[in-house]
Enzyme design. Structure first.
Site, PDB file in Angstrom:
ATOM      1  N   SER A  89       0.844  -1.195   0.000  1.00 23.57           N
ATOM      2  CA  SER A  89       0.000   0.000   0.000  1.00 23.57           C
ATOM      3  C   SER A  89       0.879   1.243   0.000  1.00 23.57           C
ATOM      4  O   SER A  89       2.114   1.151   0.077  1.00 23.57           O
ATOM      5  CB  SER A  89      -0.918   0.007   1.220  1.00 23.57           C
ATOM      6  N   LYS A  90       0.215   2.400  -0.068  1.00 23.20           N
ATOM      7  CA  LYS A  90       0.941   3.667  -0.189  1.00 23.20           C
ATOM      8  C   LYS A  90       1.978   3.860   0.915  1.00 23.20           C
ATOM      9  O   LYS A  90       3.013   4.467   0.699  1.00 23.20           O
ATOM     10  CB  LYS A  90      -0.055   4.829  -0.161  1.00 23.20           C
TER      11      LYS A  90
END
Ligand code: GLU
Length: 461
Positions: free
Chosen positions: A237-238
């Protein structure tokens, strides 16, 4: 002919997971001299945007994943999907369902309360309603019996009982097809032979195979690719850093480094780490895709990037570097390709290379204070002055001559080479780090070197 496709939904940027799937599908098509197709699955009108479509196209182009057909857009084919849904109704494979949202919601709640799997109860299945003026969806009539069996190229044989499957919606109330329906129609129309996609779709595959059967066609061969994890083993994820392909470009990676990195993320060929594009095409094989999810490894990507900075065609790398030097006029002075060759050894990314190469094209505002304090001292003025005087006499500006002058001057003034070379470096670059001095001087060019040496002497005085 072998045909593969990449079918992103434009609800976000091109993610590296998507890019890897695209790469695998592309490699498979290229290896078998088949076709690779790009299809934009833009049926989710709330989340799909033109900006994301453009970002996906840009990402594909930057990576060099070219397509033989497309891009196709599902949103341009709604009439077609509806017509096929109608055919399925007339053949008894689908039916109109008029159940209200409220009814479905209640059903769901009751099933959940009973700890049953929430699913449609078949209320409209045998009613054969055909009032086209009332809102309704079109549902697939999942066969009551039989099981679906398919051999996934990564996961092996998968078996699902049809009694486990819902009567899935093909066309929504608003006339828009669902993913499972549109994907099957498109893969059929586009004659896709091999579906290579993320394993988040593995549960959809039996439903899609049922549709193939209803349409009297053989399903394609499926390869579901395991997901990519962050370095901590959690879903990528980010917060793990860059996840979109264009972010990697912005951070200074070369497309060939990212491709090499992605191909190895979940696939291997012996213990080879470095693959030219041709080798990837020659060696790629879905049979060697790893079933276990792969975790990203930023250090390895950096290592690969530096490898390609050092070994790729400098003219090609220079084009990428130019993009990172935006705002700096690189048309005057050294060729960027020569800068690439000179700098590759000490840079891991193009961002770093761009930062460390500004002085070749632009005067620096001030000397690095520490570098100046240590190297630009009064005792070095005679050395700098002597070098400057001789540089001025040079008829041509050649590396060997520059080198020789520095050696001779150091000897004459009884200085260790470094004691003279480092102040010269600080004088002409503002800092203590640069490619070998003679190369740096050569690339800077006569005018910049002479002016900067004089400036350094004045600064010390
Ligand atoms: N649009 C789907 C996705 O982005 C494609 C799935 C497929 O390849 O079938 O996940």
């Amino acid at each position: 002919m072998i045909k593969t496709r990449f079918a992103p939904s434009p609800t976000g940027h091109l993610h590296i997971g998507g890019a890897r799937t695209a790469l695998y599908a592309w490699l498979y098509a290229r290896k078998h001299k088949g076709h690779f197709i790009l299809r934009i699955e833009d049926t989710d009108h709330e989340r799909s945007t033109k900006e994301y479509v453009d970002a996906i196209l840009e990402g594909m182009q930057w990576l060099g994943l070219d397509y033989d057909e497309g891009p196709f857009y599902q949103s341009e084919r709604y009439e077609h999907y509806r017509a096929i849904a109608e055919q399925l109704i007339s053949k008894g494979h689908a039916y109109r369902c008029y159940c209200s949202k409220e009814r479905l919601e209640k059903l769901r709640e009751a099933q959940m309360a009973n700890k049953d799997k929430p699913r449609y109860d078949g209320h409209c299945r045998e009613l054969n309603l055909a009032d086209l003026t009332k809102p309704h969806v079109i549902r697939f009539r999942t066969p009551d019996r039989d099981e679906i069996t398919f051999r996934d190229q990564v996961y092996g044989v998968i078996n699902v009982e049809n009694t486990e499957l819902d009567d899935l919606v093909l066309i929504r109330t608003d006339g828009i097809p669902t993913y499972n329906f549109a994907v099957v129609i498109d893969d059929l129309d586009m004659k896709i032979t091999h579906v290579i996609r993320g394993d988040d779709h593995i549960n959809n595959t039996p439903r899609q195979i049922n549709l193939y059967h209803a349409l009297n066609h053989k399903p394609p061969i499926y390869t579901h690719v395991p997901m990519i994890l962050g370095p901590d083993g959690k879903r990528l994820s980010k917060r793990h850093g860059a996840t979109s392909v264009m972010q990697y470009r912005d951070e200074g990676y070369l497309p060939e480094a990212l491709l090499n990195y992605l191909v190895r993320l979940g696939w291997s060929h012996g213990d080879q780490e470095i693959f030219s594009l041709q080798e990837m095409i020659d060696y790629f094989d879905v049979a060697h895709i790893n079933k276990a999810p792969a975790a990203i490894n930023p250090d390895k990507l950096l290592w690969l990037n530096q490898h390609y900075l050092k070994t790729s065609d400098p003219i090609h790398t220079a084009k990428q570097l130019a993009w990172h030097m935006q705002g700096i006029d690189t048309s005057q002075g050294a060729k960027l390709a020569d800068i690439v060759v000179a700098q590759a050894e000490r840079c891991k990314t193009l961002v770093e290379m761009a930062e460390k190469s500004q002085y070749f094209y632009q005067d620096f505002a001030e000397f690095d204070p520490k570098a100046a304090e240590k190297n630009l001292t009064t005792d070095i003025v005679p050395g700098l002055q002597a070098v400057l005087n001789q540089f001025k006499q040079l008829a041509t500006w050649e590396q060997e001559h520059l080198h020789q002058i520095i050696i001779d001057t150091a000897e004459r003034l009884a200085l260790k080479l470094g004691k003279l070379a480092q102040p010269i470096r600080v004088a002409v670059t503002g800092n203590t780090m640069s490619p070998p001095l003679d190369i740096t001087l050569k690339l800077l060019g006569r005018e910049r070197v002479l002016t900067r040496l004089q400036k350094a002497i004045d600064y010390i005085k």
